[in-house]
Structure formats: C-alpha cells, structure tokens
Motif scaffolding. Structure first.
Motif, short mmCIF file in Angstrom:
data_model
loop_
_atom_site.label_atom_id
_atom_site.label_comp_id
_atom_site.label_asym_id
_atom_site.label_seq_id
_atom_site.Cartn_x
_atom_site.Cartn_y
_atom_site.Cartn_z
N SER A 30 0.83 -1.21 0.00
CA SER A 30 0.00 0.00 0.00
C SER A 30 0.87 1.26 0.00
CB SER A 30 -0.99 0.00 1.16
OG SER A 30 -0.32 0.01 2.40
N GLY A 34 0.87 3.99 -2.94
CA GLY A 34 0.69 5.40 -2.63
C GLY A 34 1.79 6.26 -3.22
N GLY A 38 -0.33 7.74 -5.82
CA GLY A 38 -0.86 8.80 -5.00
C GLY A 38 -1.54 8.26 -3.75
N PRO A 39 -1.68 9.10 -2.73
CA PRO A 39 -2.21 8.66 -1.44
C PRO A 39 -3.64 8.13 -1.50
CG PRO A 39 -1.89 11.03 -1.45
CD PRO A 39 -1.29 10.51 -2.72
N ASP A 40 -4.43 8.60 -2.44
CA ASP A 40 -5.80 8.10 -2.57
C ASP A 40 -5.79 6.60 -2.87
OD1 ASP A 40 -8.68 8.31 -2.82
OD2 ASP A 40 -8.37 8.12 -4.98
N PHE A 41 -4.84 6.16 -3.67
CA PHE A 41 -4.76 4.74 -4.02
C PHE A 41 -4.24 3.90 -2.86
CE2 PHE A 41 -5.03 6.93 -7.99
CZ PHE A 41 -5.92 6.15 -8.71
N GLU A 42 -3.40 4.48 -2.05
CA GLU A 42 -2.96 3.79 -0.84
C GLU A 42 -4.17 3.54 0.07
OE1 GLU A 42 0.25 4.30 2.82
OE2 GLU A 42 0.14 5.83 1.28
N THR A 43 -4.98 4.55 0.24
CA THR A 43 -6.19 4.42 1.06
C THR A 43 -7.13 3.39 0.47
OG1 THR A 43 -5.99 6.71 1.79
CG2 THR A 43 -8.16 5.69 2.01
N ARG A 44 -7.31 3.42 -0.85
CA ARG A 44 -8.20 2.45 -1.50
C ARG A 44 -7.72 1.02 -1.28
NH1 ARG A 44 -9.81 4.67 -7.49
NH2 ARG A 44 -10.31 6.79 -6.91
N GLU A 47 -8.63 -0.03 2.14
CA GLU A 47 -10.06 -0.33 2.18
C GLU A 47 -10.34 -1.71 1.58
OE1 GLU A 47 -11.60 3.08 0.12
OE2 GLU A 47 -11.55 4.33 1.93
N TRP A 65 -10.07 -3.27 -9.10
CA TRP A 65 -8.73 -2.76 -9.29
C TRP A 65 -8.30 -2.79 -10.74
CZ3 TRP A 65 -5.83 0.32 -6.53
CH2 TRP A 65 -6.16 0.49 -5.19
#
Length: 92
Positions: A30, A34, A38-44, A47, A65
């Motif tokens: 993760s 990220g 980008g950090p949004d993909f790390e969060t996804r 999740e 994905w």
C-alpha cells in the motif's frame, strides 16, 4: 517492462494488489502504491484489505482494481513502468 501493455500491467497489478492486501505484505504494498499512484490509491488498497474479510470479495476487488488501473494507465501510461516495478517481485 519493455513490451508489456498497460492493459497487461493493470491485469497483473490487480491480481497482485488484491492478494497482497489480504496478506502481511499489505502495508509495504500500500505504501508503494501510494508513492507510485498517490495517497488516494494507498487508502483504497487499505479499504480493499477490510473488504477482503468477506470471503467472497476477492474477485470483486480484483475486478474493481483492474478497471481502476486500466483507467489510470490510459490517462497516464508513463505510470505503467513504475507500477510494474512494484508488482514484478510479487508475480508468480
């Protein structure tokens, strides 16, 4: 990654990322995702780890994905090499 299409990278990355999200590699992968996307993909991806607690979630998450990564790589094909660098050691 010469010669590997962005669609292939998206397919392979979806499999690897979802498998890693359900394993001890989640935190490393993760973080790399990220850094790469980008950090949004790390969060996804984190999740996804939570959703994988449902035993039927693997294929749904892999499909999600794959679609997301195909869209990202269509818009930013230069990221394919970097994403492949992340997943390559984990490909079986």
């Amino acid at each position: 990654m010469a010669g590997v299409s962005p669609q292939r990278v998206a397919f392979d990355a979806a499999r690897v990322l979802v498998a890693a999200a359900g394993s001890d590699l989640c935190w490393w992968v993760s973080g790399e995702v990220g850094r790469c996307l980008g950090p949004d993909f790390e969060t996804r991806l984190l999740e996804t780890r939570l959703r994988l607690q449902d035993e039927d979630a693997y294929f749904k998450e892999a499909g999600y994905w794959r679609a997301v990564l195909e869209n990202v790589l269509r818009d930013r094909p230069e990221l394919a090499d970097e994403l492949y660098r992340v997943i390559d050691p984990l490909l079986i």
